[in-house]
Enzyme design. Structure first.
Site, mmCIF file in Angstrom:
data_model
loop_
_atom_site.group_PDB
_atom_site.id
_atom_site.type_symbol
_atom_site.label_atom_id
_atom_site.label_comp_id
_atom_site.label_asym_id
_atom_site.label_seq_id
_atom_site.Cartn_x
_atom_site.Cartn_y
_atom_site.Cartn_z
ATOM 1 N N SER A 148 0.858 -1.192 0.000
ATOM 2 C CA SER A 148 0.000 0.000 0.000
ATOM 3 C C SER A 148 0.885 1.231 0.000
ATOM 4 C CB SER A 148 -0.863 0.028 1.268
ATOM 5 O OG SER A 148 -1.542 1.269 1.377
ATOM 6 N N TYR A 163 -1.508 -0.748 10.545
ATOM 7 C CA TYR A 163 -1.669 -0.982 9.107
ATOM 8 C C TYR A 163 -0.478 -0.394 8.338
ATOM 9 C CZ TYR A 163 -3.764 -1.023 4.419
ATOM 10 O OH TYR A 163 -4.000 -1.233 3.071
HETATM 11 P P1 NAD Z 1 -11.174 -6.349 0.304
HETATM 12 O O1 NAD Z 1 -11.616 -6.347 1.723
HETATM 13 O O2 NAD Z 1 -12.155 -6.033 -0.771
HETATM 14 O O3 NAD Z 1 -10.496 -7.757 -0.044
HETATM 15 C C1 NAD Z 1 -9.608 -8.391 0.827
HETATM 16 C C2 NAD Z 1 -9.894 -9.883 0.785
HETATM 17 O O4 NAD Z 1 -8.908 -10.530 1.615
HETATM 18 C C3 NAD Z 1 -11.274 -10.240 1.357
HETATM 19 O O5 NAD Z 1 -11.998 -11.052 0.453
HETATM 20 C C4 NAD Z 1 -10.949 -10.994 2.629
HETATM 21 O O6 NAD Z 1 -11.869 -12.037 2.958
HETATM 22 C C5 NAD Z 1 -9.564 -11.566 2.321
HETATM 23 N N1 NAD Z 1 -8.857 -11.886 3.549
HETATM 24 C C6 NAD Z 1 -8.696 -11.097 4.640
HETATM 25 N N2 NAD Z 1 -8.039 -11.762 5.592
HETATM 26 C C7 NAD Z 1 -7.793 -13.003 5.105
HETATM 27 C C8 NAD Z 1 -7.157 -14.151 5.641
HETATM 28 N N3 NAD Z 1 -6.665 -14.157 6.891
HETATM 29 N N4 NAD Z 1 -7.063 -15.249 4.869
HETATM 30 C C9 NAD Z 1 -7.577 -15.267 3.617
HETATM 31 N N5 NAD Z 1 -8.197 -14.209 3.062
HETATM 32 C C10 NAD Z 1 -8.310 -13.091 3.811
HETATM 33 O O7 NAD Z 1 -9.962 -5.333 0.263
HETATM 34 P P2 NAD Z 1 -9.112 -4.741 -0.964
HETATM 35 O O8 NAD Z 1 -9.315 -3.280 -0.926
HETATM 36 O O9 NAD Z 1 -9.321 -5.502 -2.196
HETATM 37 O O10 NAD Z 1 -7.646 -5.016 -0.402
HETATM 38 C C11 NAD Z 1 -6.770 -5.962 -0.999
HETATM 39 C C12 NAD Z 1 -5.352 -5.612 -0.595
HETATM 40 O O11 NAD Z 1 -5.032 -4.315 -1.101
HETATM 41 C C13 NAD Z 1 -5.144 -5.547 0.911
HETATM 42 O O12 NAD Z 1 -3.893 -6.122 1.239
HETATM 43 C C14 NAD Z 1 -5.154 -4.063 1.182
HETATM 44 O O13 NAD Z 1 -4.436 -3.728 2.354
HETATM 45 C C15 NAD Z 1 -4.514 -3.524 -0.067
HETATM 46 N N6 NAD Z 1 -4.792 -2.106 -0.342
HETATM 47 C C16 NAD Z 1 -6.079 -1.669 -0.510
HETATM 48 C C17 NAD Z 1 -6.295 -0.322 -0.762
HETATM 49 C C18 NAD Z 1 -7.675 0.250 -0.948
HETATM 50 O O14 NAD Z 1 -7.803 1.480 -0.958
HETATM 51 N N7 NAD Z 1 -8.713 -0.573 -1.114
HETATM 52 C C19 NAD Z 1 -5.214 0.558 -0.869
HETATM 53 C C20 NAD Z 1 -3.936 0.063 -0.700
HETATM 54 C C21 NAD Z 1 -3.740 -1.275 -0.446
#
Ligand code: NAD
Length: 257
Positions: A148, A163
């Site tokens: 991120s 985080y």
């Molecule tokens: P999201 O919540 O839509 O998807 C995350 C998925 O990970 C979910 O389906 C959840 O069930 C799964 N997950 C969580 N813990 C788990 C575990 N212990 N075992 C297996 N699966 C697990 O979120 P997203 O926005 O798609 O985020 C995906 C990645 O991108 C994350 O690592 C997040 O930190 C990163 N990220 C997101 C953003 C944003 O703005 N959305 C920005 C920067 C980074």
């Protein structure tokens, strides 16, 4: 050099964690649209994972759904073994599973800190270990960890010390593993998204902040999940054959300001 073929993933087998939602779900489909068969892993129990599999099958590729938790090392080894049994030799892995939440640092409980660290850092580590053990046997592979921009900057107004630290950890862990496995044919890179429109940003304490996120981003909007596909395909494919240990910021310019 056949330049258009650089991004072709035909015949490759990919493994994506967090594939039941958001960025992981869209990247899993994007890899399939470029020709890969994809094992989709998530811990969620709703229809998210099944939706990903049916979208991939709709794109004409094979997919399997794996219900597992990335914090369980034995489960990750089993998940990779199942992927190889059912789809073939693992060549690409994208580790997107992660959580986010917030609390002022001075009030944060040990449990809140530890649960997030376990998923966002130890989960990525266990995922990489399981994936690399297979890739080392094949002498090649590409691993992409979803970090991120919060691992690079501190998000103004968000009290999420755990985080931010976890994502800085993912970036440096990726570089460290890239160097450990550089002579084994494995490339390890990370993608650092900026604010992206996914369910992660619709959790209650975030909804009212969406407008502020957009205003703080030089491009004046959040990313769509579609905009994470190109960077992931680039790092997964031969187009990035000389890239390892890179953190690719995909942030609409955020970290420039
Ligand atoms: P999201 O919540 O839509 O998807 C995350 C998925 O990970 C979910 O389906 C959840 O069930 C799964 N997950 C969580 N813990 C788990 C575990 N212990 N075992 C297996 N699966 C697990 O979120 P997203 O926005 O798609 O985020 C995906 C990645 O991108 C994350 O690592 C997040 O930190 C990163 N990220 C997101 C953003 C944003 O703005 N959305 C920005 C920067 C980074």
């Amino acid at each position: 050099l056949n330049a258009p073929k650089l991004f072709d993933l035909s015949g490759r087998v990919a493994f994506v964690t967090g594939a039941g939602s958001g960025i992981g779900q869209r990247i899993a489909l994007g890899l399939a649209q470029c020709g890969a068969d994809v094992a989709c892993l998530d811990r969620r129990t709703d229809s998210g994972l099944a939706d990903t599999v049916s979208m991939i099958e709709g794109a004409g590729r094979k997919a399997i759904a794996i219900s597992a938790d990335v914090t369980n090392r034995a489960s990750m080894d089993e998940a990779v073994a199942r992927t190889e049994n059912e789809l073939g030799a693992l060549g690409i892995a994208v580790n997107s599973a992660g959580i986010a939440n917030a609390n002022p640092a001075e009030e944060m409980s040990e449990e809140q800190y530890q649960t997030l660290m376990d998923i966002n850092m130890k989960g990525v580590f266990f995922s990489c270990q399981a994936e690399a053990n297979a890739m080392i046997r094949h002498g090649k592979g590409a691993i992409i960890n979803i970090a991120s921009m919060s691992g690079v900057i501190v998000n103004r107004g968000l009290t999420q010390v755990h985080y931010n630290a976890s994502k800085a950890g993912v970036i440096h862990m990726s570089k460290s593993m890239a160097m450990e496995w550089v002579d084994r044919g494995i490339r390890v890179n990370s993608i650092s998204p900026g604010y992206t429109a996914t369910p992660m940003n619709t959790r209650p304490e975030m909804v009212h902040q969406t407008k502020e996120f957009e205003a703080q981003t030089p491009m004046q909007r959040m990313a769509t999940v579609d905009e994470m596909v190109g960077p992931a395909v680039f790092l997964a494919s031969d187009a990035s054959s000389f890239c390892t240990g890179v953190d690719l910021l995909v942030d609409g310019g955020f970290c420039c300001w």
